[in-house]
Design a protein around this motif. Structure first.
Motif, PDB file in Angstrom:
ATOM      1  N   ILE A  26     -17.311  -6.467  -4.814  1.00 61.34           N
ATOM      2  CA  ILE A  26     -17.013  -6.525  -3.376  1.00 61.34           C
ATOM      3  C   ILE A  26     -15.651  -7.178  -3.155  1.00 61.34           C
ATOM      4  CG2 ILE A  26     -17.696  -7.547  -1.169  1.00 61.34           C
ATOM      5  CD1 ILE A  26     -20.617  -7.189  -2.019  1.00 61.34           C
ATOM      6  N   LYS A  27     -15.349  -8.212  -3.927  1.00 65.12           N
ATOM      7  CA  LYS A  27     -14.027  -8.846  -3.817  1.00 65.12           C
ATOM      8  C   LYS A  27     -12.924  -7.833  -4.111  1.00 65.12           C
ATOM      9  CE  LYS A  27     -11.225 -12.735  -5.428  1.00 65.12           C
ATOM     10  NZ  LYS A  27     -11.173 -13.936  -6.298  1.00 65.12           N
ATOM     11  N   ASP A  28     -13.112  -7.012  -5.131  1.00 66.69           N
ATOM     12  CA  ASP A  28     -12.104  -5.998  -5.456  1.00 66.69           C
ATOM     13  C   ASP A  28     -11.951  -4.977  -4.331  1.00 66.69           C
ATOM     14  OD1 ASP A  28     -11.635  -7.215  -7.870  1.00 66.69           O
ATOM     15  OD2 ASP A  28     -12.887  -5.839  -9.041  1.00 66.69           O
ATOM     16  N   VAL A  29     -13.053  -4.622  -3.683  1.00 67.07           N
ATOM     17  CA  VAL A  29     -12.979  -3.726  -2.525  1.00 67.07           C
ATOM     18  C   VAL A  29     -12.126  -4.366  -1.437  1.00 67.07           C
ATOM     19  CG1 VAL A  29     -14.298  -2.645  -0.656  1.00 67.07           C
ATOM     20  CG2 VAL A  29     -15.210  -2.625  -2.984  1.00 67.07           C
ATOM     21  N   LEU A  30     -12.348  -5.637  -1.170  1.00 66.76           N
ATOM     22  CA  LEU A  30     -11.628  -6.332  -0.104  1.00 66.76           C
ATOM     23  C   LEU A  30     -10.157  -6.535  -0.454  1.00 66.76           C
ATOM     24  CD1 LEU A  30     -14.354  -8.941   0.889  1.00 66.76           C
ATOM     25  CD2 LEU A  30     -13.800  -6.799   2.031  1.00 66.76           C
ATOM     26  N   ILE A  31      -9.850  -6.692  -1.736  1.00 65.11           N
ATOM     27  CA  ILE A  31      -8.447  -6.717  -2.156  1.00 65.11           C
ATOM     28  C   ILE A  31      -7.799  -5.371  -1.831  1.00 65.11           C
ATOM     29  CG2 ILE A  31      -6.924  -6.759  -4.179  1.00 65.11           C
ATOM     30  CD1 ILE A  31      -8.803  -8.880  -5.380  1.00 65.11           C
ATOM     31  N   GLY A  32      -8.522  -4.286  -2.105  1.00 65.39           N
ATOM     32  CA  GLY A  32      -8.010  -2.959  -1.750  1.00 65.39           C
ATOM     33  C   GLY A  32      -7.773  -2.829  -0.255  1.00 65.39           C
ATOM     34  N   TYR A  33      -8.734  -3.295   0.539  1.00 68.27           N
ATOM     35  CA  TYR A  33      -8.560  -3.284   1.999  1.00 68.27           C
ATOM     36  C   TYR A  33      -7.296  -4.033   2.394  1.00 68.27           C
ATOM     37  CZ  TYR A  33     -13.402  -1.697   2.981  1.00 68.27           C
ATOM     38  OH  TYR A  33     -14.577  -0.987   3.079  1.00 68.27           O
ATOM     39  N   SER A  34      -7.028  -5.156   1.728  1.00 69.77           N
ATOM     40  CA  SER A  34      -5.855  -5.969   2.053  1.00 69.77           C
ATOM     41  C   SER A  34      -4.562  -5.235   1.708  1.00 69.77           C
ATOM     42  CB  SER A  34      -5.920  -7.303   1.296  1.00 69.77           C
ATOM     43  OG  SER A  34      -7.094  -8.020   1.600  1.00 69.77           O
ATOM     44  N   GLU A  35      -4.524  -4.641   0.525  1.00 76.04           N
ATOM     45  CA  GLU A  35      -3.295  -4.003   0.071  1.00 76.04           C
ATOM     46  C   GLU A  35      -2.963  -2.726   0.851  1.00 76.04           C
ATOM     47  OE1 GLU A  35      -1.133  -5.373  -1.795  1.00 76.04           O
ATOM     48  OE2 GLU A  35      -2.402  -7.093  -2.301  1.00 76.04           O
ATOM     49  N   GLU A  36      -3.975  -2.016   1.335  1.00 77.59           N
ATOM     50  CA  GLU A  36      -3.686  -0.798   2.078  1.00 77.59           C
ATOM     51  C   GLU A  36      -3.073  -1.100   3.447  1.00 77.59           C
ATOM     52  OE1 GLU A  36      -7.281   1.447   2.525  1.00 77.59           O
ATOM     53  OE2 GLU A  36      -8.175   0.035   3.956  1.00 77.59           O
ATOM     54  N   LYS A  37      -3.248  -2.336   3.937  1.00 78.15           N
ATOM     55  CA  LYS A  37      -2.702  -2.690   5.250  1.00 78.15           C
ATOM     56  C   LYS A  37      -1.185  -2.543   5.286  1.00 78.15           C
ATOM     57  CE  LYS A  37      -6.812  -3.827   6.690  1.00 78.15           C
ATOM     58  NZ  LYS A  37      -7.589  -2.823   7.436  1.00 78.15           N
ATOM     59  N   VAL A  38      -0.530  -2.764   4.133  1.00 76.05           N
ATOM     60  CA  VAL A  38       0.929  -2.615   4.059  1.00 76.05           C
ATOM     61  C   VAL A  38       1.330  -1.211   4.497  1.00 76.05           C
ATOM     62  CG1 VAL A  38       2.903  -2.625   2.495  1.00 76.05           C
ATOM     63  CG2 VAL A  38       1.093  -4.334   2.223  1.00 76.05           C
ATOM     64  N   TYR A  39       0.572  -0.218   4.069  1.00 76.52           N
ATOM     65  CA  TYR A  39       0.898   1.183   4.361  1.00 76.52           C
ATOM     66  C   TYR A  39       0.417   1.591   5.747  1.00 76.52           C
ATOM     67  CZ  TYR A  39       2.148   1.175  -0.505  1.00 76.52           C
ATOM     68  OH  TYR A  39       2.763   0.872  -1.687  1.00 76.52           O
ATOM     69  N   TYR A  40      -0.733   1.075   6.164  1.00 78.32           N
ATOM     70  CA  TYR A  40      -1.241   1.399   7.492  1.00 78.32           C
ATOM     71  C   TYR A  40      -0.317   0.875   8.583  1.00 78.32           C
ATOM     72  CZ  TYR A  40      -5.820   2.962   5.734  1.00 78.32           C
ATOM     73  OH  TYR A  40      -6.830   3.647   5.116  1.00 78.32           O
ATOM     74  N   ARG A  41       0.102  -0.385   8.452  1.00 81.43           N
ATOM     75  CA  ARG A  41       0.862  -1.028   9.528  1.00 81.43           C
ATOM     76  C   ARG A  41       2.267  -0.459   9.665  1.00 81.43           C
ATOM     77  NH1 ARG A  41      -1.098  -5.898  11.679  1.00 81.43           N
ATOM     78  NH2 ARG A  41       0.987  -6.798  11.869  1.00 81.43           N
ATOM     79  N   THR A  42       2.789   0.132   8.594  1.00 80.18           N
ATOM     80  CA  THR A  42       4.124   0.737   8.655  1.00 80.18           C
ATOM     81  C   THR A  42       4.058   2.256   8.758  1.00 80.18           C
ATOM     82  OG1 THR A  42       4.225   0.779   6.220  1.00 80.18           O
ATOM     83  CG2 THR A  42       5.173  -1.145   7.348  1.00 80.18           C
ATOM     84  N   ASN A  43       2.829   2.791   8.869  1.00 79.13           N
ATOM     85  CA  ASN A  43       2.626   4.249   8.939  1.00 79.13           C
ATOM     86  C   ASN A  43       3.327   4.953   7.773  1.00 79.13           C
ATOM     87  OD1 ASN A  43       1.477   6.553  10.145  1.00 79.13           O
ATOM     88  ND2 ASN A  43       3.361   7.031  11.235  1.00 79.13           N
ATOM     89  N   THR A  44       3.143   4.379   6.576  1.00 80.59           N
ATOM     90  CA  THR A  44       3.815   4.867   5.377  1.00 80.59           C
ATOM     91  C   THR A  44       2.805   5.484   4.423  1.00 80.59           C
ATOM     92  OG1 THR A  44       5.446   3.088   5.570  1.00 80.59           O
ATOM     93  CG2 THR A  44       5.299   4.221   3.449  1.00 80.59           C
ATOM     94  N   VAL A  45       3.131   6.646   3.889  1.00 78.16           N
ATOM     95  CA  VAL A  45       2.289   7.291   2.885  1.00 78.16           C
ATOM     96  C   VAL A  45       2.657   6.732   1.514  1.00 78.16           C
ATOM     97  CG1 VAL A  45       1.661   9.480   1.805  1.00 78.16           C
ATOM     98  CG2 VAL A  45       2.093   9.393   4.269  1.00 78.16           C
ATOM     99  N   PRO A  46       1.698   6.215   0.751  1.00 83.96           N
ATOM    100  CA  PRO A  46       2.022   5.616  -0.554  1.00 83.96           C
ATOM    101  C   PRO A  46       2.279   6.675  -1.620  1.00 83.96           C
ATOM    102  CG  PRO A  46      -0.331   5.599  -0.242  1.00 83.96           C
ATOM    103  CD  PRO A  46       0.254   6.128   1.046  1.00 83.96           C
ATOM    104  N   PRO A  47       2.968   6.308  -2.703  1.00 86.78           N
ATOM    105  CA  PRO A  47       3.069   7.207  -3.855  1.00 86.78           C
ATOM    106  C   PRO A  47       1.685   7.420  -4.459  1.00 86.78           C
ATOM    107  CG  PRO A  47       4.620   5.361  -4.026  1.00 86.78           C
ATOM    108  CD  PRO A  47       3.686   5.035  -2.902  1.00 86.78           C
ATOM    109  N   LEU A  48       1.505   8.536  -5.154  1.00 81.33           N
ATOM    110  CA  LEU A  48       0.200   8.873  -5.707  1.00 81.33           C
ATOM    111  C   LEU A  48      -0.364   7.783  -6.625  1.00 81.33           C
ATOM    112  CD1 LEU A  48      -2.122  10.911  -6.004  1.00 81.33           C
ATOM    113  CD2 LEU A  48      -0.831  11.994  -7.862  1.00 81.33           C
ATOM    114  N   PRO A  49       0.405   7.204  -7.566  1.00 77.71           N
ATOM    115  CA  PRO A  49      -0.183   6.153  -8.420  1.00 77.71           C
ATOM    116  C   PRO A  49      -0.671   4.948  -7.620  1.00 77.71           C
ATOM    117  CG  PRO A  49       1.857   6.974  -9.392  1.00 77.71           C
ATOM    118  CD  PRO A  49       1.784   7.544  -8.002  1.00 77.71           C
ATOM    119  N   VAL A  50       0.052   4.586  -6.571  1.00 78.47           N
ATOM    120  CA  VAL A  50      -0.378   3.461  -5.735  1.00 78.47           C
ATOM    121  C   VAL A  50      -1.640   3.845  -4.965  1.00 78.47           C
ATOM    122  CG1 VAL A  50       0.250   1.965  -3.804  1.00 78.47           C
ATOM    123  CG2 VAL A  50       1.963   2.555  -5.530  1.00 78.47           C
ATOM    124  N   TYR A  51      -1.633   5.060  -4.409  1.00 78.40           N
ATOM    125  CA  TYR A  51      -2.826   5.545  -3.698  1.00 78.40           C
ATOM    126  C   TYR A  51      -4.058   5.468  -4.596  1.00 78.40           C
ATOM    127  CZ  TYR A  51      -6.405   8.877  -2.395  1.00 78.40           C
ATOM    128  OH  TYR A  51      -7.627   9.453  -2.143  1.00 78.40           O
TER     129      TYR A  51
END
Length: 338
Positions: free
Chosen positions: A157-182
């Protein structure tokens, strides 16, 4: 063939495109409806801080059905309840904190993990997201989940929440991540690794040696489960995410941008990747390392992971309210300083 030029045209023809298909049977837990009733009570009691509109939408989503379909062989509702709590509260929480910052999400994660791990033993004074996670731990102790499995569950669950945290960088800037990051983030945010851990409570899998679950072969199977469910979730939610700014963590959007593809070709490529993962899963199931006397039990455990994948997809295909226009619950978190 006519080039698909607009999102609306693509969405209109989406029902004719290939969809994920799994060679695993579909089951439901006998207490699925009873768990639904508890879910409605959780929303009324614990989510009273949200708008009436948000709560009514949550009720229509039947999020606890995911647990009842993903782990249909748990012995009773007491064992189902912690997984249902993680699933529903985790999804509703993700909706509520949709537009929070990366740093805010890490603060939220730390509070949740402290409650789940028992580091913070104090019951939250107010009902809400954190109180429901505190309840999850109490329910897990009541049904006597083995400590080693519960610790794995909380770590996942902690790893899921880390993922939730890291995706915010892309959501808040409306940026599509590179495939490896995705792929790295989506493996976490699919929320599936905690399910892989929880499947251990079914049948006699809890008695398998701990080292089996840390074997690279089994860990790769976990990754495949997470990625397949993440991709099929992206496929299902694509119409909503094409019409909503900031929903950039979708493999179709990622492939469209990275390879300069049409939506149709990006969708097709997404399905090809998904199907390659499914093919790999089946190969790894059939060619397990020698686990001695545990061989058949490990094989059956992997089969039940397949049933988990099919069960989660069955929820997605049965749901007609979450991933449609007006069905999604918009983030209502005002920020810590407001």
């Amino acid at each position: 063939m006519k080039t698909v030029s607009t999102n609306d045209e693509f969405i209109a023809g989406l029902q004719h495109l290939p969809k994920p298909h799994y060679p695993f049977p579909d089951f439901t837990h006998p207490d699925m409806q009873k768990q639904r009733e508890e879910y409605y009570e959780w929303i009324d009691k614990e989510y009273a801080f949200q708008s009436t509109e948000a709560r009514e939408k949550h009720k229509k989503h039947h999020l606890t059905d995911i647990a009842a379909r993903g782990c249909p062989f748990l012995k009773d509702i007491a064992e189902l309840r912690p997984l249902a709590n993680y699933t529903a509260n985790g999804a509703m929480m993700d909706d509520y904190f949709d537009r929070c910052s990366r740093d805010e999400m890490y603060q939220i994660m730390n509070k949740i993990i402290a409650l789940l791990s028992g580091e913070d033993t104090q019951e939250p004074k107010e009902n809400g997201i954190f109180h429901l996670f505190w309840i999850l731990r109490q329910d897990a102790m009541k049904c006597e989940i083995p400590e080693k499995i519960y610790k794995r569950f909380v770590k996942s669950i902690k790893d899921v929440l880390i993922g939730y945290s890291e995706e915010k960088v892309y959501y808040r800037t409306n940026t599509v991540p590179p495939l490896p990051v995705y792929l790295l983030i989506r493996e976490a945010t699919s929320g599936v690794q905690p399910y892989c851990d929880y499947v251990l409570l079914q049948k006699e899998y809890r008695n398998l040696p701990e080292e089996i679950f840390d074997h690279p072969h089994i860990k790769r199977i976990y990754s495949l489960c997470s990625l397949m469910i993440g991709i099929h979730n992206d496929i299902i939610s694509l119409p909503k995410e094409l019409q909503r700014e900031g929903d950039t963590m979708n493999i179709v959007k990622v492939l469209q941008k990275e390879n300069n593809l049409s939506l149709f070709d990006a969708y097709k490529k997404s399905m090809e990747i998904h199907d390659e993962y499914l093919k790999e899963f089946l190969i790894l199931q059939e060619h397990l390392p020698p686990f001695g006397e545990h061989q058949n039990n490990v094989y059956n455990y992997i089969q039940d992971l397949g049933i988990m994948i099919a069960g989660v997809y069955a929820w997605h295909t049965n749901d007609t309210s979450r991933y449609v226009n007006g069905g999604y619950v918009e983030g209502e978190f005002p920020g810590w300083n407001q």
